[in-house]
Design an enzyme around this catalytic site. Structure first.
Site, PDB file in Angstrom:
ATOM      1  N   MET A 194       0.657  -1.367  -0.092  1.00 14.98           N
ATOM      2  CA  MET A 194      -0.127   0.094   0.003  1.00 14.98           C
ATOM      3  C   MET A 194       0.680   1.259   0.107  1.00 14.98           C
ATOM      4  O   MET A 194       0.147   2.276  -0.458  1.00 14.98           O
ATOM      5  CB  MET A 194      -0.973  -0.102   1.240  1.00 14.98           C
ATOM      6  CG  MET A 194      -0.217  -0.200   2.456  1.00 14.98           C
ATOM      7  SD  MET A 194       0.177   1.586   3.395  1.00 14.98           S
ATOM      8  CE  MET A 194      -1.557   2.384   3.438  1.00 14.98           C
ATOM      9  N   TYR A 195       2.170   1.246   0.222  1.00 10.02           N
ATOM     10  CA  TYR A 195       2.872   2.525   0.028  1.00 10.02           C
ATOM     11  C   TYR A 195       2.903   2.945  -1.199  1.00 10.02           C
ATOM     12  O   TYR A 195       3.571   2.014  -2.233  1.00 10.02           O
ATOM     13  CB  TYR A 195       4.387   1.970   0.768  1.00 10.02           C
ATOM     14  CG  TYR A 195       4.609   1.844   2.226  1.00 10.02           C
ATOM     15  CD1 TYR A 195       3.492   1.944   3.094  1.00 10.02           C
ATOM     16  CD2 TYR A 195       5.631   0.973   2.503  1.00 10.02           C
ATOM     17  CE1 TYR A 195       3.735   1.482   4.298  1.00 10.02           C
ATOM     18  CE2 TYR A 195       5.589   0.592   3.910  1.00 10.02           C
ATOM     19  CZ  TYR A 195       4.703   0.846   4.768  1.00 10.02           C
ATOM     20  OH  TYR A 195       4.712   0.353   6.069  1.00 10.02           O
ATOM     21  N   SER A 196       2.525   4.251  -1.396  1.00 11.51           N
ATOM     22  CA  SER A 196       2.633   4.846  -2.740  1.00 11.51           C
ATOM     23  C   SER A 196       1.658   3.821  -3.690  1.00 11.51           C
ATOM     24  O   SER A 196       2.194   3.912  -4.888  1.00 11.51           O
ATOM     25  CB  SER A 196       3.975   5.104  -3.088  1.00 11.51           C
ATOM     26  OG  SER A 196       4.287   6.090  -2.513  1.00 11.51           O
TER      27      SER A 196
END
Length: 326
Positions: free
Chosen positions: A58-60
């Site tokens: 889910m990071y970036s």
């Protein structure tokens, strides 16, 4: 750099883990560095002896994994690196685009491996507890990911100690893979994990890799009691203001700053050294958007604090409500 086992596992990790949430695209968070700006940090981390890198799908929204995989290939061999990623938060479309169902885990691991450009991750972690999926379904799916060779170890992140114990018992009961690591929320201004989770992990031989070891920059000593911090992240980080701005939190920071001035280190280094001294802690996950932050973090491994200095940092602490999970 020092290297230690991940709990009772044979896997050797550096005592500092570089968190990759800071690298991806600023359209996701305004403080995130893009690919070109991120490249020197991964290169320098390798030079400093850091072999442990933690990201999440889910990071970036996947871009962090792409950057992580690209630059680790450029600066190191796959065998040199301990690569970790996470699953849970929604990244896909539709009702099955998140969570810890068998469907989502099986799809998410393949998507993460594709973005990372690798056949396997060393550590595959559940990012939070899923209240809508039976833990038996989640643990069996994770076991199958390991048996398929797509992950070597599995880990968990912030949850209640009873939940972690339940997951471990479920795995043991069925002969499935147990969690080898706990990525929990812990720092000098949030120490609630010392009550239950840390003793549980020590007893069970689980490695502890705390997130937010500097309390989202709060322990760097540049926040004031009567104003917002000067950094881009501090100005836009309402989450940090909800967690760390109690009067006694500033008292802890004051103690950290005082010791830092006496010893000739930065407050961030003293805060990291405090955490590295806590029994059971394996490797704090640090974020760095400025090069000195990365270099200071690596150097903090060599700082020795006395019992008196540890006590000074801990004396002002007051209990907090549970922060970082539900």
């Amino acid at each position: 750099m020092e290297y230690v086992n991940l709990g009772k596992r044979g896997l050797k990790v550096s005592r500092i883990c570089l968190g990759m949430m800071s690298y991806g695209t600023p359209t996701w968070r305004d403080w995130v560095l893009d690919e070109a700006a991120a490249r020197p940090f991964i290169q320098r981390a390798i030079e400093l002896g850091i072999n442990f890198f933690d990201t999440a799908d889910m990071y970036s929204l996947g871009v962090s994994e792409e950057i992580t995989g690209k630059f680790l290939k450029e600066f190191a061999t796959r065998e040199e690196i301990v690569l970790a990623t996470k699953v849970y938060f929604p990244i896909g479309k539709g009702p099955n685009g998140g969570g810890l169902s068998r469907k989502h885990i099986m799809e998410a691991i393949d998507n993460s491996l594709r973005r990372l450009g690798t056949d396997y991750v060393d550590l595959y972690q559940i990012h939070r507890w899923d209240y809508e999926t039976p833990i038996e379904e989640t643990m069996e799916a994770l076991h199958d990911v390991v048996k398929a060779g797509k992950a070597l170890y599995i880990g968990a992140s912030s949850m209640y100690a009873w939940q972690f114990a339940k997951a471990q018992h479920t795995a043991e009961l069925h002969g499935w893979t147990r969690f080898s690591a706990m990525q929990n929320h812990m720092n000098a201004v949030y120490r609630e994990e010392e009550r239950e989770m840390l003793p549980l992990c020590r007893d069970q031989g689980v490695g502890v890799i705390p997130w937010s070891p500097l309390a989202r920059g709060f322990l760097a000593g540049n926040r004031k009691r009567d104003e917002n911090g000067p950094t881009t992240r501090a100005k836009s980080d309402d989450y940090a203001k909800e967690m760390y701005y109690q009067s006694t939190d500033f008292d802890v920071v004051d103690a950290v700053v005082a010791i830092a001035q006496e010893r000739g280190f930065s407050p961030a280094q003293i805060a990291l050294a405090w955490l590295l001294h806590k029994p059971g802690v394996t490797a704090p996950i640090i974020g760095a958007t400025k090069m000195y932050q990365l270099e200071e973090a690596a150097a903090a491994v060599e700082i020795s604090l006395s019992e008196a200095e540890m006590a000074r940092i801990e004396a002002p602490y007051r209990p907090h409500p549970i922060l970082g999970h539900q």
